[in-house]
Design a protein around this motif. Structure first.
Motif, PDB file in Angstrom:
ATOM      1  N   PHE A 180      10.893 -12.860   2.180  1.00 27.56           N
ATOM      2  CA  PHE A 180      10.304 -11.482   2.526  1.00 27.56           C
ATOM      3  C   PHE A 180      10.134 -10.346   1.469  1.00 27.56           C
ATOM      4  O   PHE A 180      11.138 -10.488   0.516  1.00 27.56           O
ATOM      5  N   CYS A 181       9.012 -10.222   1.155  1.00 27.91           N
ATOM      6  CA  CYS A 181       8.797  -8.984   0.014  1.00 27.91           C
ATOM      7  C   CYS A 181       9.250  -7.569   0.751  1.00 27.91           C
ATOM      8  O   CYS A 181       8.853  -7.571   2.155  1.00 27.91           O
ATOM      9  N   ALA A 182       9.755  -6.679   0.172  1.00 25.04           N
ATOM     10  CA  ALA A 182      10.143  -5.347   0.944  1.00 25.04           C
ATOM     11  C   ALA A 182      10.034  -4.268  -0.234  1.00 25.04           C
ATOM     12  O   ALA A 182      10.021  -4.448  -1.524  1.00 25.04           O
ATOM     13  N   TYR A 183       9.763  -3.129   0.336  1.00 28.21           N
ATOM     14  CA  TYR A 183       9.491  -1.983  -0.487  1.00 28.21           C
ATOM     15  C   TYR A 183      10.247  -0.672   0.135  1.00 28.21           C
ATOM     16  O   TYR A 183      10.713  -0.819   1.370  1.00 28.21           O
ATOM     17  N   ILE A 184      10.610   0.051  -0.794  1.00 25.59           N
ATOM     18  CA  ILE A 184      11.230   1.493  -0.556  1.00 25.59           C
ATOM     19  C   ILE A 184      10.914   2.407  -1.422  1.00 25.59           C
ATOM     20  O   ILE A 184      10.772   2.156  -2.716  1.00 25.59           O
ATOM     21  N   ASN A 185      10.616   3.695  -1.133  1.00 29.21           N
ATOM     22  CA  ASN A 185      10.412   4.579  -1.641  1.00 29.21           C
ATOM     23  C   ASN A 185      11.704   5.292  -2.482  1.00 29.21           C
ATOM     24  O   ASN A 185      12.738   5.227  -1.854  1.00 29.21           O
ATOM     25  N   PHE A 186      11.613   6.029  -3.553  1.00 30.16           N
ATOM     26  CA  PHE A 186      12.439   6.541  -4.304  1.00 30.16           C
ATOM     27  C   PHE A 186      12.963   7.998  -3.440  1.00 30.16           C
ATOM     28  O   PHE A 186      12.158   8.358  -2.961  1.00 30.16           O
ATOM     29  N   GLY A 187      14.209   7.909  -3.103  1.00 31.87           N
ATOM     30  CA  GLY A 187      14.692   8.856  -2.403  1.00 31.87           C
ATOM     31  C   GLY A 187      14.648   9.031  -0.660  1.00 31.87           C
ATOM     32  O   GLY A 187      14.710   9.828   0.011  1.00 31.87           O
ATOM     33  N   ASN A 188      13.930   7.758  -0.319  1.00 33.58           N
ATOM     34  CA  ASN A 188      13.797   7.464   1.374  1.00 33.58           C
ATOM     35  C   ASN A 188      14.702   6.422   1.455  1.00 33.58           C
ATOM     36  O   ASN A 188      15.339   5.680   0.681  1.00 33.58           O
ATOM     37  N   ASP A 215       0.762  -1.101  -0.109  1.00 33.58           N
ATOM     38  CA  ASP A 215      -0.196  -0.073   0.037  1.00 33.58           C
ATOM     39  C   ASP A 215       0.815   1.237  -0.074  1.00 33.58           C
ATOM     40  O   ASP A 215       1.788   1.397   0.859  1.00 33.58           O
ATOM     41  N   THR A 216       0.578   2.142  -1.008  1.00 34.68           N
ATOM     42  CA  THR A 216       1.467   3.334  -1.239  1.00 34.68           C
ATOM     43  C   THR A 216       0.922   4.276  -1.790  1.00 34.68           C
ATOM     44  O   THR A 216      -0.060   4.090  -2.702  1.00 34.68           O
ATOM     45  N   SER A 217       1.050   5.704  -1.613  1.00 35.44           N
ATOM     46  CA  SER A 217       0.487   6.737  -2.366  1.00 35.44           C
ATOM     47  C   SER A 217       1.577   7.213  -3.425  1.00 35.44           C
ATOM     48  O   SER A 217       1.386   8.172  -4.203  1.00 35.44           O
ATOM     49  N   GLU A 218       2.872   6.740  -3.288  1.00 41.84           N
ATOM     50  CA  GLU A 218       3.805   7.193  -4.100  1.00 41.84           C
ATOM     51  C   GLU A 218       3.914   6.469  -5.580  1.00 41.84           C
ATOM     52  O   GLU A 218       3.152   5.367  -5.857  1.00 41.84           O
ATOM     53  N   SER A 219       4.470   7.046  -6.397  1.00 39.51           N
ATOM     54  CA  SER A 219       4.364   6.458  -7.846  1.00 39.51           C
ATOM     55  C   SER A 219       5.849   5.947  -8.389  1.00 39.51           C
ATOM     56  O   SER A 219       5.866   5.351  -9.122  1.00 39.51           O
ATOM     57  N   ASP A 220       6.900   6.368  -7.465  1.00 42.96           N
ATOM     58  CA  ASP A 220       8.039   6.030  -7.779  1.00 42.96           C
ATOM     59  C   ASP A 220       8.834   5.382  -6.542  1.00 42.96           C
ATOM     60  O   ASP A 220       9.096   5.827  -5.517  1.00 42.96           O
ATOM     61  N   TYR A 221       9.034   4.063  -6.615  1.00 40.39           N
ATOM     62  CA  TYR A 221       9.549   3.206  -5.492  1.00 40.39           C
ATOM     63  C   TYR A 221      10.240   1.976  -6.010  1.00 40.39           C
ATOM     64  O   TYR A 221      10.336   1.566  -7.494  1.00 40.39           O
ATOM     65  N   TYR A 222      10.716   0.999  -5.155  1.00 41.23           N
ATOM     66  CA  TYR A 222      11.323   0.023  -5.674  1.00 41.23           C
ATOM     67  C   TYR A 222      10.753  -1.394  -4.782  1.00 41.23           C
ATOM     68  O   TYR A 222      10.341  -1.068  -3.730  1.00 41.23           O
ATOM     69  N   LEU A 223      10.822  -2.585  -5.297  1.00 38.38           N
ATOM     70  CA  LEU A 223      10.552  -3.785  -4.655  1.00 38.38           C
ATOM     71  C   LEU A 223      11.338  -4.780  -4.559  1.00 38.38           C
ATOM     72  O   LEU A 223      12.300  -4.661  -5.704  1.00 38.38           O
ATOM     73  N   PHE A 224      11.473  -5.519  -3.542  1.00 37.42           N
ATOM     74  CA  PHE A 224      12.474  -6.510  -3.477  1.00 37.42           C
ATOM     75  C   PHE A 224      11.869  -7.844  -3.069  1.00 37.42           C
ATOM     76  O   PHE A 224      10.953  -7.898  -2.265  1.00 37.42           O
ATOM     77  N   TRP A 225      12.332  -8.966  -3.321  1.00 37.19           N
ATOM     78  CA  TRP A 225      12.444 -10.212  -2.678  1.00 37.19           C
ATOM     79  C   TRP A 225      13.596 -10.735  -2.035  1.00 37.19           C
ATOM     80  O   TRP A 225      14.790 -10.762  -2.835  1.00 37.19           O
ATOM     81  N   TYR A 226      13.567 -11.032  -0.641  1.00 30.48           N
ATOM     82  CA  TYR A 226      14.668 -11.492  -0.010  1.00 30.48           C
ATOM     83  C   TYR A 226      14.349 -12.894   0.506  1.00 30.48           C
ATOM     84  O   TYR A 226      13.350 -13.137   0.905  1.00 30.48           O
ATOM     85  N   LYS A 227      15.423 -13.669   0.477  1.00 29.06           N
ATOM     86  CA  LYS A 227      15.180 -15.041   0.841  1.00 29.06           C
ATOM     87  C   LYS A 227      16.218 -15.116   2.080  1.00 29.06           C
ATOM     88  O   LYS A 227      17.490 -14.659   2.423  1.00 29.06           O
ATOM     89  N   GLN A 228      15.616 -15.680   3.381  1.00 26.42           N
ATOM     90  CA  GLN A 228      16.212 -16.100   4.431  1.00 26.42           C
ATOM     91  C   GLN A 228      16.197 -17.555   4.600  1.00 26.42           C
ATOM     92  O   GLN A 228      15.371 -18.071   5.179  1.00 26.42           O
ATOM     93  N   PRO A 229      17.436 -18.235   4.413  1.00 26.95           N
ATOM     94  CA  PRO A 229      17.436 -19.617   4.568  1.00 26.95           C
ATOM     95  C   PRO A 229      17.709 -20.123   6.205  1.00 26.95           C
ATOM     96  O   PRO A 229      17.848 -19.212   6.735  1.00 26.95           O
ATOM     97  N   PRO A 230      17.840 -21.410   6.621  1.00 27.63           N
ATOM     98  CA  PRO A 230      17.921 -21.543   8.110  1.00 27.63           C
ATOM     99  C   PRO A 230      19.080 -20.958   8.556  1.00 27.63           C
ATOM    100  O   PRO A 230      19.399 -20.714   9.690  1.00 27.63           O
ATOM    101  N   SER A 231      20.172 -20.760   7.770  1.00 28.55           N
ATOM    102  CA  SER A 231      21.268 -19.934   8.340  1.00 28.55           C
ATOM    103  C   SER A 231      21.036 -18.755   8.699  1.00 28.55           C
ATOM    104  O   SER A 231      22.151 -18.128   9.186  1.00 28.55           O
ATOM    105  N   ARG A 232      20.128 -18.026   8.245  1.00 21.90           N
ATOM    106  CA  ARG A 232      19.659 -16.748   8.727  1.00 21.90           C
ATOM    107  C   ARG A 232      20.081 -15.638   8.062  1.00 21.90           C
ATOM    108  O   ARG A 232      19.795 -14.507   8.032  1.00 21.90           O
ATOM    109  N   GLN A 233      21.001 -15.754   7.063  1.00 14.05           N
ATOM    110  CA  GLN A 233      21.252 -14.720   6.147  1.00 14.05           C
ATOM    111  C   GLN A 233      20.162 -14.254   5.462  1.00 14.05           C
ATOM    112  O   GLN A 233      19.215 -15.010   5.243  1.00 14.05           O
TER     113      GLN A 233
END
Lengths: 114, 114
Positions: free
Chosen positions: B91-99, B26-44
């Motif tokens: 994990f899915c992750a979101y970041i605004n441009f410039g944030n 959910d965002t009201s911004e138009s410029d942003y980035y999305l990521f998928w991160y993987k965390q195996p049992p090693s915790r990385q």
């Protein structure tokens, strides 16, 4: 190239004790941050820094202090540990902010407060 | 404030099959980035794939691809030819441009059935 190094990997504290979680990166990254990971809640931002001498609060800053005297180091301090601070803590760094360059994570510190 | 929702706490898939993990934000911004991160049992925390919101083309990285639907604010991850080493929390992750603040979802635990 070590990347992001966190120490210690595990720690057990008693309620009221203080300690510092160390984080160092050797990639000359300007941006560094601390997250805590709790079951069912994902990673939540505690504090972050956009460069030496500059820090700001994240989503869950209460009970934690940070400082950034050098580009490389970003320690997280617990002044008086509480059981609610039992968690896995991750430090991360990235080249810049708000761009598609990913954050590089350390291996985490598992902290238990008795 | 931005929020990221992963509605599937757990998923399982047969080895060599395809699985899709869901993420909405959910965002009201138009410029942003999305990521998928993987965390195996090693915790990385390992970056799997990234997507810039201004790009209409879906990102792909070998067996990993995304279905980015900007209007629907949806960012799903497809894993093809699942392998035992894909077992992890995602994990899915979101970041605004410039944030500076990366916002994570609560994660999906993926199990691979041999």
């Amino acid at each position: 190239n070590a990347g992001v190094t966190q120490t210690p990997k595990f720690q057990v504290l008693k309620t009221g004790q203080s300690m510092t979680l160390q984080c160092a990166q050797d990639m000359n990254h300007e941006y560094m941050s601390w997250y805590r990971q709790d079951p069912g809640m994902g990673l939540r931002l505690i504090h972050y820094s956009v460069g030496a001498g500059i820090t700001d609060q994240g989503e869950v800053p209460n009970g934690y202090n940070v400082s950034r005297s050098t580009t490389e180091d970003f320690p997280l301090r617990l002044l008086s540990a509480a059981p609610s601070q039992t968690s896995v803590y991750f430090c991360a760094s990235s080249v810049g902010t708000g761009n598609n360059q990913p954050q590089h994570f350390g291996d985490g510190t598992r902290l238990s407060i008795l | 404030a931005q929020t990221v929702t992963q509605s599937q706490p757990e998923m399982s898939v047969q080895e060599a099959e395809t699985v899709t993990l869901s993420c909405t934000y959910d965002t009201s911004e138009s410029d942003y980035y999305l990521f998928w991160y993987k965390q195996p049992p090693s915790r990385q925390m390992i970056l799997v794939i990234r997507q810039e919101a201004y790009k209409q083309q879906n990102a792909t990285e070998n067996r990993f691809s995304v279905n980015f639907q900007k209007a629907a604010k949806s960012f799903s991850l497809k894993i093809s030819d699942s392998q035992l080493g894909d077992a992890a929390m995602y994990f899915c992750a979101y970041i605004n441009f410039g944030n500076e603040k990366l916002t994570f979802g609560t994660g999906t635990r993926l199990t691979i059935i041999p």
